[in-house]
Design an enzyme around this catalytic site. Structure first.
Site, short mmCIF file in Angstrom:
data_model
loop_
_atom_site.label_atom_id
_atom_site.label_comp_id
_atom_site.label_asym_id
_atom_site.label_seq_id
_atom_site.Cartn_x
_atom_site.Cartn_y
_atom_site.Cartn_z
N ASP A 115 39.92 18.31 9.39
CA ASP A 115 40.51 17.00 9.70
C ASP A 115 41.74 16.77 8.85
O ASP A 115 41.70 16.97 7.63
CB ASP A 115 39.50 15.89 9.36
CG ASP A 115 38.84 15.30 10.59
OD1 ASP A 115 39.44 15.36 11.68
OD2 ASP A 115 37.72 14.79 10.45
N GLU A 118 34.76 10.14 20.84
CA GLU A 118 33.76 9.48 20.00
C GLU A 118 33.37 8.12 20.55
O GLU A 118 34.23 7.27 20.82
CB GLU A 118 34.30 9.35 18.56
CG GLU A 118 33.29 8.66 17.63
CD GLU A 118 33.53 8.90 16.15
OE1 GLU A 118 34.42 9.69 15.79
OE2 GLU A 118 32.80 8.29 15.35
N GLU A 177 43.62 12.29 14.84
CA GLU A 177 43.15 11.18 15.67
C GLU A 177 44.33 10.52 16.38
O GLU A 177 45.35 10.23 15.74
CB GLU A 177 42.43 10.13 14.81
CG GLU A 177 41.16 10.66 14.18
CD GLU A 177 40.43 9.61 13.33
OE1 GLU A 177 40.83 8.43 13.33
OE2 GLU A 177 39.44 9.99 12.67
N LYS A 230 42.53 18.87 13.00
CA LYS A 230 42.16 17.79 13.94
C LYS A 230 42.90 16.52 13.55
O LYS A 230 42.97 16.17 12.37
CB LYS A 230 40.66 17.56 13.95
CG LYS A 230 40.24 16.40 14.89
CD LYS A 230 38.77 16.41 15.20
CE LYS A 230 37.88 15.77 14.17
NZ LYS A 230 38.16 14.34 13.90
N ASP A 279 36.75 14.43 7.88
CA ASP A 279 37.10 13.48 6.81
C ASP A 279 35.94 12.51 6.58
O ASP A 279 36.00 11.65 5.71
CB ASP A 279 38.43 12.76 7.08
CG ASP A 279 38.45 12.01 8.39
OD1 ASP A 279 37.46 12.05 9.12
OD2 ASP A 279 39.50 11.38 8.69
N SER A 280 34.85 12.70 7.33
CA SER A 280 33.60 12.00 7.04
C SER A 280 33.09 12.39 5.65
O SER A 280 32.21 11.74 5.10
CB SER A 280 32.53 12.30 8.10
OG SER A 280 32.44 13.70 8.32
O1 KIV Z 1 35.04 13.33 10.29
C1 KIV Z 1 34.17 13.69 11.09
O2 KIV Z 1 33.06 14.09 10.72
C2 KIV Z 1 34.50 13.62 12.50
C3 KIV Z 1 33.40 13.86 13.50
C4 KIV Z 1 32.37 12.82 13.40
C5 KIV Z 1 33.91 14.02 14.87
O3 KIV Z 1 35.62 13.37 12.85
#
Ligand code: KIV
Length: 276
Positions: A95, A194, A127, A125, A52-53
């Site tokens: 994510d 992280e 969190e 994924k 989600d980056s």
């Molecule tokens: O969203 C992302 O890119 C991440 C990684 C930095 C682990 O969660």
């Protein structure tokens, strides 16, 4: 599509577990589009994370919070097509965006199912630790693999108030150890750690059976993950300590674009060889 690409054995959750047991390090990079996914799969990256980056590096938001499930699915579809066009080796993990799994176990399951059904990705994924333990269990119980994410959790950035290293203090470190145990017991197949101290990440790695994937968490993790834009040096301003830059594409792309502008203005592009 590259039909000549040699298909390779697809990386599975079982393979990642074996890699941990054999002491083989796991490489993870993010990707958000078809072309990059093809390159990364060809390069032998074990896991491609549709992070989600994308909210930051693709869409230009300040945090990961604004990205929607539809936008994540859009990126994920492109990445899966890229991997399928190459060796089909890399595992693709998506994510789950902010507020797509926090409201209730039922909604989380519906959204995880939507993500898995709309394209052929391998896992999602999420969190969080104890707070989402039931959710991880619910999702994994129906057969959807879950990667956990502890330490600095960007979706909680407004709670922390900064992107500083997490769990330096004993109390938070103990909580993190407990959360890691809970994430594993809830059924996750791997967990991202992280921005936590190297010693703590080493302790978690030694304690868990599932692989730990570090970002700013030292060399003792079972694998490493970085954001592709960061390792390629695409963002000139962003260079935190945990990022190793393997290229300076910012400069290369800017110079290429400048040269193109000049060539167009000078009428040296297109040449007769570049015309019909
Ligand atoms: O969203 C992302 O890119 C991440 C990684 C930095 C682990 O969660």
């Amino acid at each position: 599509m590259n039909t000549n690409a040699q298909k390779a054995a697809h990386v599975t959750t079982r393979r990642l577990l074996d890699m941990k047991q054999n002491g083989e390090k796991i490489s993870v990079l993010t990707a958000y589009d078809y072309t990059m996914a093809r390159i990364l799969d060809r390069a032998g990256v074990d896991v491609i994370l549709v992070g989600d980056s994308a909210s930051n590096v693709f869409s230009g938001h300040n945090t990961t919070l604004p990205i929607t499930i539809e936008e994540m699915i859009y990126h994920a579809k492109a990445v899966v097509r890229g991997v399928q066009a190459e060796t089909s080796r890399a595992m693709v993990v998506i994510d789950m965006p902010f507020m797509s799994y926090q409201l209730s176990g039922e909604e989380a399951l519906r959204n995880a199912g939507k993500i898995m059904k709309e394209h052929e990705c391998d896992a999602v994924k999420l969190e969080g630790g104890r707070v989402i333990a039931e959710t991880i269990k619910r999702i994994t119980d129906v057969g959807i693999p879950v990667m956990g994410h502890l330490g600095l959790m960007p979706q909680s950035i407004y709670k922390y108030g900064s992107y500083k290293v997490r769990a330096r203090e004993e109390r938070e470190a103990e909580q993190l150890l407990e959360d890691a145990r809970i994430v594993e017991e809830s059924g996750a197949f791997a967990v991202v750690l992280e921005k936590i101290p190297t010693d703590l990440a080493a302790q978690v790695t030694g304690m868990l059976t599932i692989p730990t994937i570090g970002i700013g968490a030292g060399v003792e993790c079972d694998g490493q993950v970085l954001v592709i834009n960061d390792i390629l040096g695409l963002n000139r301003e962003f260079h935190p300590r945990f990022v190793r830059r393997y290229a300076d594409l910012n400069t290369i792309i800017e110079n290429a674009a400048r040269q193109y502008v000049q060539d167009v203005r000078e009428r040296s592009f297109p040449s007769s060889e570049e015309s019909y």
